[in-house]
Motif scaffolding. Sequence first.
Motif, short mmCIF file in Angstrom:
data_model
loop_
_atom_site.label_atom_id
_atom_site.label_comp_id
_atom_site.label_asym_id
_atom_site.label_seq_id
_atom_site.Cartn_x
_atom_site.Cartn_y
_atom_site.Cartn_z
N SER A 152 4.04 39.40 -9.04
CA SER A 152 2.32 38.97 -9.01
C SER A 152 2.00 37.37 -9.07
O SER A 152 1.23 37.03 -8.49
CB SER A 152 1.99 39.45 -10.52
OG SER A 152 2.16 40.80 -10.60
N ARG A 153 2.76 36.46 -9.67
CA ARG A 153 2.83 35.25 -9.55
C ARG A 153 2.71 34.61 -8.05
O ARG A 153 1.88 33.87 -7.68
CB ARG A 153 3.63 34.55 -10.56
CG ARG A 153 2.97 34.49 -12.09
CD ARG A 153 3.97 33.99 -12.90
NE ARG A 153 4.63 32.55 -12.63
CZ ARG A 153 5.73 32.35 -13.10
NH1 ARG A 153 6.75 33.18 -13.91
NH2 ARG A 153 6.21 30.97 -12.84
N ALA A 154 3.85 35.33 -7.31
CA ALA A 154 4.02 34.90 -6.04
C ALA A 154 2.72 35.24 -5.37
O ALA A 154 2.27 34.33 -4.50
CB ALA A 154 5.38 35.42 -5.52
N ALA A 156 -0.34 35.68 -6.38
CA ALA A 156 -1.49 34.90 -6.87
C ALA A 156 -1.26 33.30 -6.14
O ALA A 156 -2.27 32.85 -6.15
CB ALA A 156 -1.56 34.69 -8.23
N GLU A 157 -0.11 32.93 -6.06
CA GLU A 157 0.19 31.79 -5.27
C GLU A 157 0.03 31.72 -3.63
O GLU A 157 0.32 30.79 -2.95
CB GLU A 157 1.50 30.96 -5.60
CG GLU A 157 1.53 30.74 -7.15
CD GLU A 157 2.91 30.43 -7.54
OE1 GLU A 157 3.57 29.75 -6.64
OE2 GLU A 157 3.41 30.62 -8.65
N GLY A 158 -0.40 32.88 -3.36
CA GLY A 158 -0.51 33.09 -1.80
C GLY A 158 0.58 33.30 -1.02
O GLY A 158 0.66 33.12 0.19
N LEU A 159 1.86 33.60 -1.63
CA LEU A 159 3.08 33.90 -0.95
C LEU A 159 3.00 35.30 -0.65
O LEU A 159 2.84 36.09 -1.63
CB LEU A 159 4.11 33.37 -1.82
CG LEU A 159 4.07 31.78 -2.28
CD1 LEU A 159 5.03 31.39 -3.12
CD2 LEU A 159 4.22 30.96 -0.64
N ALA A 165 11.10 34.31 -3.49
CA ALA A 165 9.85 33.92 -3.95
C ALA A 165 9.91 34.55 -5.56
O ALA A 165 9.32 34.14 -6.53
CB ALA A 165 8.54 34.63 -3.37
N ARG A 169 10.53 32.89 -9.79
CA ARG A 169 9.61 33.30 -10.69
C ARG A 169 10.02 34.11 -11.94
O ARG A 169 9.13 34.60 -12.77
CB ARG A 169 8.21 33.71 -10.08
CG ARG A 169 7.44 32.55 -9.25
CD ARG A 169 6.59 33.08 -8.31
NE ARG A 169 5.80 31.94 -7.58
CZ ARG A 169 6.74 31.27 -6.52
NH1 ARG A 169 8.01 31.67 -6.42
NH2 ARG A 169 6.32 30.02 -5.88
#
Length: 239
Positions: A152-154, A156-159, A165, A169
Amino acid sequence: MTAAVPPLPAERVPRHVAVIMDGNGRWAKDRLRPRAFGHHAGVRSARRVVRAASDAGVEVLTMFAFSQENWHRPEEEVSLLMRLFVQTLRREIKSLMKNRVRWRFIGEHSAFPPELQALMRETEAMSKDNDGLTLLIAVGYGGQWDIAQAASRAVAEGLTPSAEAIEARLVTAGLPPVDLMIRTGGELRISNFLLWQLSYAELYFCETLWPDFGSEEFLQALRWFAGRQRRFGRVPEAA
Ligand code: IPE
Ligand code: IPE
Ligand code: MG
C-alpha cells in the motif's frame, strides 16, 4: 559434565535469527498452573536467548511475542500479556542498554494500551544508536499485514508494488533476511510470522516448550544451522 563442543566458526553463525516462542500455556498446564505462570517463565527464556544470541555474534534477533491473531484470546490473557510487556520493558531496559542492544518493535500497534505504545517508542529512541544486537520484538505482528502495508505504501508513493518496492517497505527493511527460524513447542507451522522474510530461511522446529528453552537449546539450533547446505535455488558447489 557436558562434553566440550567446538565453537561455531563465525561465518557459520546466522546473521538473522527469528523465533516463534511457543508453548507457555502447555508448560503451565503440565504444572497445573494458570497460563500466566507460563508467560512469566517465558520472559525468563527470552532473556536467556537474547544473551545467547548476542554472545554468539548473531546480528539480528526477531522474537514473536504477540500475533495479530492473539487478539482473539480471552480478554484476561490479553491484558495479562500487555501488563507483562510493560513490566518487562521497564525491567530490562537498563541491562540491555548496558549490553548495547538496539530495540525495535514491529507490528500494528494502534490497538495497544497508550502506555505500552509510549514505552515502545521511548525504548526505541533510547537504544537507536546502540551497536550491539538488533532485537526486534514482533507484537501485534502479522506477516500478511506486513506485506500489505508495504505494498500500500509503495502504491501511495506512485510506485508499482514490485518485489523490490515491497521489500524496501517491510518493517524489516534494511536488515538482512532471516537465515534461521526457530519454533519451539512442537507445532510445524508459521502462524503468520515473517512470511516474506522467511523465503530462504532454514526452519528449525523443536518439541521443547518455550519456558524450557535456554542458551544450550539455542546453541543446538545454531549448530544444526551450521551444518545446513544452503543453495538458494542453485546447484551445489563442486566439492
Ligand atoms: C506462546 O505460548 C506465547 C504467546 C503466544 C503470547 P502460548 O501461549 O501460545 O502457549 P501454548 O501454545 O498455548 O502452549
Ligand atoms: C504463535 O503462537 C504466536 C506467538 C508465539 C506470539 P500461537 O500459539 O499463537 O500459534 P498457533 O495458534 O498455535 O498457530
Ligand atoms: Mg501457542
